[in-house]
Design an enzyme around this catalytic site. Structure first.
Site, PDB file in Angstrom:
ATOM      1  CB  CYS A  55      -1.165   0.205   1.064  1.00 40.91           C
ATOM      2  SG  CYS A  55       0.111  -0.697   2.448  1.00 40.91           S
ATOM      3  CG  HIS A  93      -0.238   4.017   4.569  1.00 39.07           C
ATOM      4  ND1 HIS A  93      -1.870   3.986   5.557  1.00 39.07           N
ATOM      5  CD2 HIS A  93      -0.232   2.947   4.064  1.00 39.07           C
ATOM      6  CE1 HIS A  93      -1.114   2.453   6.421  1.00 39.07           C
ATOM      7  NE2 HIS A  93      -0.912   2.060   4.833  1.00 39.07           N
TER       8      HIS A  93
END
Lengths: 348, 348
Positions: free
Chosen positions: B132, B252
Site C-alpha cells: 500500500c 496513509h
C-alpha cells in the site's frame, strides 16, 4: 554570583501548560530559590497556586512586575514577550523567553545547554529558548556533528497537540469522543489557532503547524531550519523540514536523515557517540523491538534516539528516530536548564 | 478476449478488510462479471453475503476452488497465497495477488496501472499488487520521473492501522476508550501481530511496521525500497524509507523528499506535471490551507498530493506530502485495476 545565592524568580504564563511545568521543575531546586512570583493575564490574577507546599497568589503581569526579580521566565506567547520582556530587563531581571519573539534576534542567544551552553555568556538581558521540535533534534545531532561533522539534515516531524497548548489537548479529547460516538468532530483550534480554517486532528494527521510563510513553508518548518543553524553555529548547514501534527497528547517524534562530513563512518560509530551524548538516551535494539515512542518518552527530561540505520545507498547517510517530551525538554526543562547555566556561569 | 466477455471471478479472503472492498469495487462493474465466488477460511465458510443484491454463499478456499475461474483475487495473507495461488493458475485462472508472497519474484509483474500497466503482458499466471505505501508513492512519482528523471527518494510514512487488518482497527478503538477512561491500554496486535512485543497505538506513534530484517530496517521499509525500484524500472534509484504507524484508522500519508535528474526544474514545473498525472489530484494551496489529510482522502480512489515545495538548499530537491486510502488505491482498487488492465489488453 555565588553558588549559594538564593534567587528571586518570576514565571509569566504561570497557568499555561509550559508555565506549570516550569514551576514544577523549579520546585525540584535546580538552583536555590528565595521567592517565586507567578504572573498571568488579568483573567487568572488573584487565584492561588502551591509552590513547595506554600500558597502563592498569581498576579497580573505588568511592566512593574519585575522589580527585584533575578530571573524572569516568559511563556505566555510572543506578543506578551514583545510587550514585557524589555521591561523586565530594565528592572534588572534576566529574561529566559520561551516564545519565538526573539529567537532569531542576533543580540539574543538561542540556547540548548547540551549544545551551545557557552552562548549564555553573550546575553544582553534576554536568552531565548528554541522551538520544541528544534531542541530535541539538535541534542541528538550535537555528538554526531562534533565527531563526524554534518553536511545536511532532512527531518519529517510527528508532533503532539500539547505544543499548541492546553486547549488543543482538550480539542483532541473532545473530537475523539465525538468520533467514537459517531458525531461530527468540531475543530476550532488546530492546525493553528490564528489561521482561518480548522481541521479535526483526532484520527488524522495535519501537515500544517503554525501559519504559512510566503515561500510555501510553515513557520514551524522555518523555525526548525533557521534555529538549527543558529544553535549549531553552522549557517551553511543544509536543513530541510516537513512538520506534521498528530493525534498524540505529548512528545514529538522526528524521522531524521543526516549526512556526515566524514565518509568512513559506520552505524556503530554513530551509536557510540549517541550513547555518550549529553541529555541523550540511545534506545535502539531491533532484536527486542526497542525504540522510543511518544508514550514511552512522556514526562522524561531526556531526548531518546532509536532506529539508527545507515542509508542503503549513501555511505555517509544515516537515519534516526528522535523522540522527546515537547513540554519538558522541548520547553519547560530546557528553559530551567538555561537559568541553571546562568547560575553556574555566575551570570546572575 | 472480447470487451463483452463476462468473467468468472473468485475472491480469496472475502471477509477481510481488503476482500470486502474488492467485492464492493467489483459490484461497480469495472468489467463484466458473470459470477463471483467469495472464498475464505473454514471458519467463515457457509456464511452468505450480498453481491449486486443477490445472496452468495462463502466457500472454504481449497485447491479445487478455482475450476472455471477466470480471475482470482488473493487477499488472505502470504501463506494462503503461497499455498493456493499456483493451484489457481493450474486451474486456468489468472491470479491477482495482494500479499507480499510473489512481489519480488522476477517472473511476477508488480503492477500499478498508472505507472507500469504494460508489465501485465509479461505475466505467467500471477500478477502482484504492491504494498500500500509503495503504490501511492509511485503514482505521485511517475509524472515527475517521466518529465524530469529521478535521482533519489527519501520517504517518512504516517500509516493507518487499517493496513494491519480489521483487528488492528478494533484495537485502536478499544485502546482509545481505555485511555479516555483512565484504564491501562491493552496491546495484542500492533506493531506486528507475529512479533514478540506489542505496544499501544492510541495517542502514540510506532516506528515499526512489520518485523525487522537483519539490517535494522523493517520489512515494510524494505518493501517500499525494493518495490519502488521494480515498479519504476529503476534498479539504481536511491530510495530510503522510515515507516511509522499512527493512530489513524485509514489512509496513509507520506512526507517524500525527491531529487530530480534535471537541475533546472521549478516548483511550478513539478506542480504542473502532478496536475495532469494519472490517478492523481494536486491539492495544494497554502493561501487557503489546502492540503490532503488522511480523513479527507478516506474512501477515495485517487492519490492526493500537497505541500509541494522546492528545497531551500538543493535546487533539484523537492518535498511532497502524499496521501491516499491504503485500503482503496493502496489495496482493493489497485487490485481491481490490474484485472481491468488484463481485460483491456485481452489477456484474460
Amino acid at each position: 554570583m555565588s553558588q549559594n545565592k538564593q534567587y528571586k524568580v518570576a514565571v509569566v504564563g504561570a497557568t499555561g501548560a509550559v508555565g506549570q511545568k516550569i514551576i514544577q521543575y523549579l520546585e525540584e531546586e535546580p538552583f536555590q530559590i528565595e521567592t517565586i512570583k507567578p504572573l498571568s493575564s488579568k483573567r487568572s490574577a488573584g487565584k492561588t497556586m502551591k509552590f513547595k507546599g506554600e500558597e502563592v497568589t498569581i498576579e497580573e503581569a505588568t511592566p512593574d512586575s519585575f522589580n527585584d526579580i533575578d530571573i524572569a521566565f516568559f511563556s505566555a506567547g510572543g506578543s506578551i514577550s514583545e510587550r514585557l520582556a524589555q521591561e523586565a530587563v530594565k528592572s534588572g531581571a534576566i529574561v529566559v523567553d520561551n516564545t519565538s519573539a526573539f529567537r532569531m534576534d542576533e543580540n539574543v542567544p538561542l540556547v540548548v545547554p547540551e549544545v551551545n551552553e557557552a552562548d549564555v555568556k553573550k546575553h544582553q538581558g534576554i536568552i531565548a529558548n528554541p522551538n520544541c521540535s528544534t531542541i530535541q533534534m539538535v541534542v541528538a545531532l550535537k555528538p554526531i556533528q562534533e565527531a563526524f561533522g554534518l553536511k545536511r539534515v532532512i527531518v519529517s516531524t510527528y508532533q503532539a497537540v500539547s505544543g499548541a497548548g492546553l486547549s488543543a489537548q482538550d480539542e483532541l479529547t473532545e473530537q475523539t469522543k465525538q468520533y467514537l460516538n459517531g458525531e461530527e468532530m468540531v475543530a476550532n483550534i488546530l492546525p493553528a489557532g490564528s489561521d482561518k480554517k480548522h481541521y479535526p486532528i483526532a484520527f488524522n494527521a495535519l501537515p500544517q503547524i503554525d501559519v504559512f510563510d510566503d515561500n510555501g513553508y510553515t513557520k514551524e518548518e522555518l523555525k526548525m531550519i533557521n534555529e538549527t543553524k543558529k544553535i549549531m553555529h553552522e549557517p551553511d548547514l543544509h536543513v530541510a523540514a516537513t512538520c506534521v501534527r498528530l493525534p498524540v497528547f505529548t512528545s514529538h517524534s522526528e524521522s531524521v536523515y543526516i549526512e556526515t562530513d566524514k565518509t568512513d563512518v559506520t552505524v556503530n560509530d554513530i551509536k557510540e557517540v549517541l550513547k555518550s551524548g549529553e541529555g541523550l538516551i540511545l534506545e535502539d535494539d531491533p532484536s527486542t523491538q526497542s525504540y522510543p515512542t511518544p508514550l514511552s518518552a512522556a514526562d522524561k527530561k531526556e531526548v531518546f534516539v532509536g532506529r539508527v540505520r545507515q542509508d542503503l545507498d549513501t555511505t555517509n547517510g544515516f537515519h534516526l528516530w528522535v523522540v522527546s517530551d515537547n513540554l519538558v525538554k522541548g520547553a519547560a526543562w530546557n528553559t530551567v536548564q538555561i537559568a541553571q547555566s546562568l547560575v553556574k556561569n555566575g551570570l546572575v
